[in-house]
Structures are given as structure tokens and as C-alpha cells.
Scaffold this active site. Structure first.
Site, PDB file in Angstrom:
ATOM      1  N   ASP A 170       0.693  -1.290  -0.090  1.00  0.00           N
ATOM      2  CA  ASP A 170       0.065   0.246  -0.053  1.00  0.00           C
ATOM      3  C   ASP A 170       0.860   1.143   0.031  1.00  0.00           C
ATOM      4  O   ASP A 170       1.907   1.475   0.867  1.00  0.00           O
ATOM      5  CB  ASP A 170      -0.829   0.116   1.211  1.00  0.00           C
ATOM      6  CG  ASP A 170      -2.107  -0.734   1.348  1.00  0.00           C
ATOM      7  OD1 ASP A 170      -2.435  -1.484   0.164  1.00  0.00           O
ATOM      8  OD2 ASP A 170      -2.893  -0.833   2.141  1.00  0.00           O
ATOM      9  N   LYS A 204      -8.269   0.577  -5.391  1.00  0.00           N
ATOM     10  CA  LYS A 204      -9.258   0.002  -4.512  1.00  0.00           C
ATOM     11  C   LYS A 204     -10.685   0.584  -4.924  1.00  0.00           C
ATOM     12  O   LYS A 204     -10.615   1.843  -5.205  1.00  0.00           O
ATOM     13  CB  LYS A 204      -9.161   0.175  -3.144  1.00  0.00           C
ATOM     14  CG  LYS A 204      -8.279  -0.758  -2.367  1.00  0.00           C
ATOM     15  CD  LYS A 204      -8.173  -0.731  -1.053  1.00  0.00           C
ATOM     16  CE  LYS A 204      -7.023  -1.306  -0.355  1.00  0.00           C
ATOM     17  NZ  LYS A 204      -7.096  -2.915  -0.374  1.00  0.00           N
ATOM     18  N   GLY A 260      -3.220  -7.478   8.224  1.00  0.00           N
ATOM     19  CA  GLY A 260      -2.544  -7.577   9.520  1.00  0.00           C
ATOM     20  C   GLY A 260      -1.218  -7.934   9.452  1.00  0.00           C
ATOM     21  O   GLY A 260      -0.417  -8.138  10.662  1.00  0.00           O
TER      22      GLY A 260
END
Lengths: 226, 300
Positions: B30, B87, B220
Site C-alpha cells: 500500500d 481500490k 494484518g
């Protein structure tokens, strides 16, 4: 039957740092060859050939640098071992990629342009004529006149083949191209595979289709050079 | 939706799935600026996910999270040679059309953004651009593939720095695949009904023992060990969201995670690359997240 078929199959490795390496391992398995996954220099010992798979050429190049694989693979090439790069692997083999700053093996006398067709939206499939199959593979393998169906994914192309290398496949369309379709016009006459002694480069992915003729050609190179 | 011209066929299913195959064994990071994208590429990322806010900030700041501004996505695309993903909100057909028009490489129809449709996902077969979608279990994965997703990622719980949900989701997918593979054929229709999955895809799982598209882990992952763990559990690559640019030394950590994904079965190397990485991102205990803020529940 080819005389080489009586020998034990060549020992071939697939560079397994990143990308579609397992597809090459499976393709070789189909041909009765158990390939070794190569992640560290010691994995290269005893190999007759190495495939550098598709993936991201920047990532694979950086990983090759980090794990000291650039020089040992160049040494393999100098010893006459067969090396085949598909897509990202072809970029790594090229001597000239138009000045982009990324780690390369710089072994083949070809000029390659990265992402030559555009973004993923311009990824495509096309049929190729590969005369080398008929000349070099035994009849059972070559099925004369049958084109090779090739998958191009954010693919590079070969802008120029230098005097040391030879072209072995190009995309040639002959139909008219409409307005706003410049990408397709450009593709009318594009070199997409080349060879230089013990080195083979393809801009596309023979490991993604069931046709094994490029893998057979490579194994033949690896056998013949022993 | 593919196009045929001069015997050349573009945007085929094979090229859509094929790009994901080329990303395997790699890390997708990201990024929120072109500079971060360059750091990611330099660290060895195989692709970047262009965002306005990383999930940890979306979680902290709240509000409606939407597709990133087109100019930001384009600037990030200009700054790197590796593939760029972005996204869209679940069910937001027009956001997806915009990203296709920008000519990026992959769309993530993502639970990390606020859903635009609380019942339906995008019909991804209608697009030339390939899609990746999240899943928590095999049924969800097969529904998304049925809608045209050419790549799957397990959801995990984005923006937490806590890998437990990613592990749960990957184990669920792999466990269900193994169960279906071992079943007699006459049980597959009932399983398809129970999973809410297309029957044909359940049959395919039964016959091949694997998903028909590439399967990454997400949500995560904060350390090289987390990334290698997901690979050992059967992921084919890893998305790292907040874990890199919310840590003390993003470049070093990004590089270390890349090495750990390549050498996920080599503890010596993972130990070596895990040294001196600085502070990881701050983690969140999953049970402390209010139920309405659990992102992985989004998706139908």
C-alpha cells in the site's frame, strides 16, 4: 528418435525468487524432467540449464543482487550452459533495456523495451510461427505448420536483435488497423523471441499454455551443450 | 470482456489470471504518494496499491472511505514501472469504470473502503481490467471468482497489524479445499449449497485441489515472520498495507518482508533479515474493535 533422447535428461533449474516459477517446474515435469528450484547460489551446482521465469523484472533483479546470483548465473552462461528467460527473464538477459536503471544479467545482444504494449489492458494472446520448431525438434514434437499460441502479459518486446543474436519469432498481422488503434498497428511487426548460442529469450509465457515445444527446444539446447 | 483484433485477443481470462501468476512469491505494498511508490519498487515490491489513506488511518479517522482521487492514482502510475492497483468500494461500478479508464493494472474491490452496495458486488466479467477480491472462507472466494475476480486475497483484518484474522481466513480456505477434495462427488451439490458457492467451481476444487486463481494473504501482516507464516500456510504472495509505511523504517522493513516471502521456508534467512528493523506498526487486539468497525465482515 533424436539421439539425445538416449541420454539422461539434462539437469535444469528454475530461478524461484519470485514470479511464475512453479508453472515452469510443472511444464518440465510434463516432459519427464524434475527441475530444481534455485533461490541461492549453491542451488546452481551441477545444472545444465536455468530458466528465469516471468514475474516482475525489478523485483527478481533486486533479489538476484541481494542473494549474489548475478555473477554465478553469468558464469553459467560463460560456461555454455543453457539459459532461457521468459518475459521478466528476457528483460534480465538483455544487454540494452533503453537506459532503465535496474539490475540485469546483460548477456544477450538484444534491445528490449519493457511494458512495450501498454498496461494490463493491453495484455493479449496471439498465434506465432516458429520455424525453429520444424527445423530442430523431431517430427513427433513439431507438428508442422501448427502455430504456437502465446500469452503476453504486460509484455516487453525486442526492439532490435544485434549481430550476435538471431530472431526466432515475431508477431506479424496483415489486416488493416483502424483509427485510435496505434497499439495494434505497432504490433504488426514485432520480434518476440530470440536466441544467441546457449541463450533463449521469449517475451511471452510458454509456461501458461499446454504446448510444450519451447520447453522441448530449451531442453534440447541444454542437452546439446553438455 | 475480451476484444479480438487481427487474430490478437486482448483482456482474456488467461491474461487476467496470468498477471496475478506473475505476482506470485511477491509483496504488494500500500502506498499513498508517488515517493512511497518509488520506495516500494526500490525495496522489491511486485506491485503497489495506490491509496489516499492506509487502512490504519481509515480505521483511526473514520468517515466514508472512497476510491482514491484519479490524479493521485495517475501520479503513482507515472512514478513506477511495476503494476499499479487501486481500490474501489464494494459494488461501486462507476468507481471501477473510472479506474479502468485510467489504465491501471488491477482493481481491488475492497472491504477496506466503505461499501457502496450492501447486497451486490460488481459484475467483474464485464470489465477488461482484472479484479482482486477479499474472502474469509472458500464460499466467499468462489462467489467472487464466479463474479469474475481473477485473483483472490484472504481479508484478514486490515489496519490492525494483527495477523490472527489473516491466519484464520487462510486456514479456512485451505481447510475447505482439502475437505472438498476428499469428498465423494455426490456430496458436492450440497456443499455448494452450504457454502453459497457456484457448483461448477466446487466441482473444479474437488478435481484440482486448488483455487482456479492465485490466492494472496492480506490484512494484518506487519513483520517478515508474519509474511513467511502466511506463505507457509499456503498463500502465494502477500499484500502489506499499513505494516510498511506505519512502521519506524519503511524501506528496511519493506525489503525484509520481500526477502522473507522469497525464503519463507528458510528460518536462517528470515532470522537474518528480521534484525534491526526498528519499530513495527502498533497492533490492535481484534476483540477491542467495535463490531461495526470490523472490516472483514463487509462482503456478501
Amino acid at each position: 528418435m533424436d539421439k539425445n533422447n538416449s541420454k539422461t535428461p539434462p539437469k535444469v533449474g528454475v530461478l524461484a525468487l519470485q514470479g511464475a516459477f512453479i508453472e515452469h517446474v510443472h511444464a518440465l515435469h510434463d516432459l519427464g524432467v524434475e527441475a530444481k528450484e534455485v533461490r541461492l547460489p549453491e542451488d546452481l551446482a551441477g545444472l545444465d540449464g536455468l530458466i528465469i521465469p516471468g514475474g516482475e523484472s525489478t523485483a527478481i533483479g533486486k533479489l538476484m543482487t541481494r542473494w549474489d546470483l548475478i555473477e554465478p548465473v553469468k558464469d553459467m552462461a560463460a560456461e555454455g550452459k543453457a539459459i532461457w528467460g521468459t518475459c521478466a527473464g528476457m528483460i534480465l538477459l538483455a544487454k540494452d533495456i533503453g537506459g532503465l536503471n535496474q539490475p540485469l544479467l546483460s548477456l544477450m545482444d538484444i534491445k528490449v523495451r519493457r511494458n512495450a504494449f501498454g498496461s494490463q489492458l493491453d495484455s493479449f494472446e496471439a498465434d506465432l510461427e516458429v520455424p525453429a520448431f520444424e527445423k530442430e525438434l523431431s517430427d513427433r514434437q513439431s507438428t508442422a505448420g501448427h502455430p504456437f499460441h502465446a500469452v503476453f502479459i504486460r509484455a516487453p518486446l525486442i526492439e532490435k536483435v544485434g549481430p550476435q543474436a538471431e530472431e526466432i519469432a515475431r508477431i506479424s498481422g496483415e489486416k488493416e488497423v483502424g483509427p485510435g488503434l496505434s497499439q495494434d498497428k505497432q504490433r504488426q511487426d514485432t520480434i518476440v523471441a530470440a536466441r544467441q548460442d546457449n541463450l533463449l529469450a521469449t517475451a511471452f509465457h510458454p509456461e501458461l499454455t499446454p504446448d510444450r515445444r519451447f520447453h522441448q527446444l530449451f531442453l534440447k539446447m541444454a542437452e546439446g551443450l553438455r | 470482456m475480451s476484444q479480438v483484433l487481427n487474430g490478437v485477443e486482448k483482456s482474456t481470462w488467461k491474461t487476467k489470471v496470468g498477471l496475478a501468476q506473475m505476482l506470485k512469491g511477491g509483496v504488494i505494498m500500500d502506498v499513498v504518494t508517488p515517493d512511497q511508490a518509488k520506495v516500494a519498487e526500490e525495496a522489491g515490491a511486485v506491485a503497489v496499491m495506490a491509496l489516499e489513506r492506509v487502512p490504519a488511518d481509515i480505521r483511526a479517522q473514520g468517515g466514508v472511505a472512497r476510491m482514491s482521487a484519479p490524479e493521485l492514482v495517475s501520479r503513482i502510475k507515472e512514478s513506477v514501472t511495476i503494476p499499479v492497483m487501486a481500490k474501489v468500494r464494494i459494488g461501486h461500478i462507476v468507481e471501477a469504470q473510472i479506474l479502468e479508464a485510467l489504465g491501471i493494472d488491477y482493481i481491488d474491490e475492497s472491504e477496506v473502503l466503505t461499501p457502496a452496495d450492501d447486497q451486490f458486488h460488481i459484475d467483474k466479467h464485464l470489465f477488461k481490467i482484472p479484479f482482486v477480491c477479499g474472502c474469509r472462507n472458500l464460499g466467499e472466494a468462489l462467489r467472487r471468482i464466479g463474479e469474475g475476480a481473477a485473483m483472490i486475497r484472504t481479508k484478514g483484518e486490515a489496519g490492525t497489524g494483527n495477523v490472527v484474522e489473516a491466519v484464520r481466513h487462510q486456514r479456512a480456505v485451505q481447510g475447505e479445499i482439502r475437505r472438498i477434495q476428499g469428498m465423494p462427488r455426490e456430496e458436492l451439490m450440497t456443499v455448494a449449497k452450504e457454502l453459497g458457492a457456484p457448483y461448477e467451481l466446487v466441482v473444479q476444487i474437488h478435481e484440482t485441489g486448488k483455487l482456479p486463481v492465485v490466492n494472496f494473504a492480506a490484512g494484518g501482516v506487519a513483520t517478515p515472520a508474519d509474511a513467511a507464516l502466511m506463505m507457509q500456510l499456503g498463500s502465494e504472495g502477500v499484500f502489506v498495507g499499513s505494516g510498511i509505511f506505519k512502521s519506524g523504517d519503511p524501506f528496511k522493513r519493506a525489503k525484509a518482508i520481500v526477502q522473507a516471502v522469497t525464503h519463507y521456508n528458510n528460518p536462517q534467512i528470515i532470522a537474518e533479515v528480521s534484525k534491526n528493523l526498528g519499530e513495527p506498526m502498533v497492533g490492535i487486539e481484534i476483540s477491542k474493535i467495535p463490531q461495526d468497525q470490523v472490516l472483514s465482515k463487509r462482503g456478501w
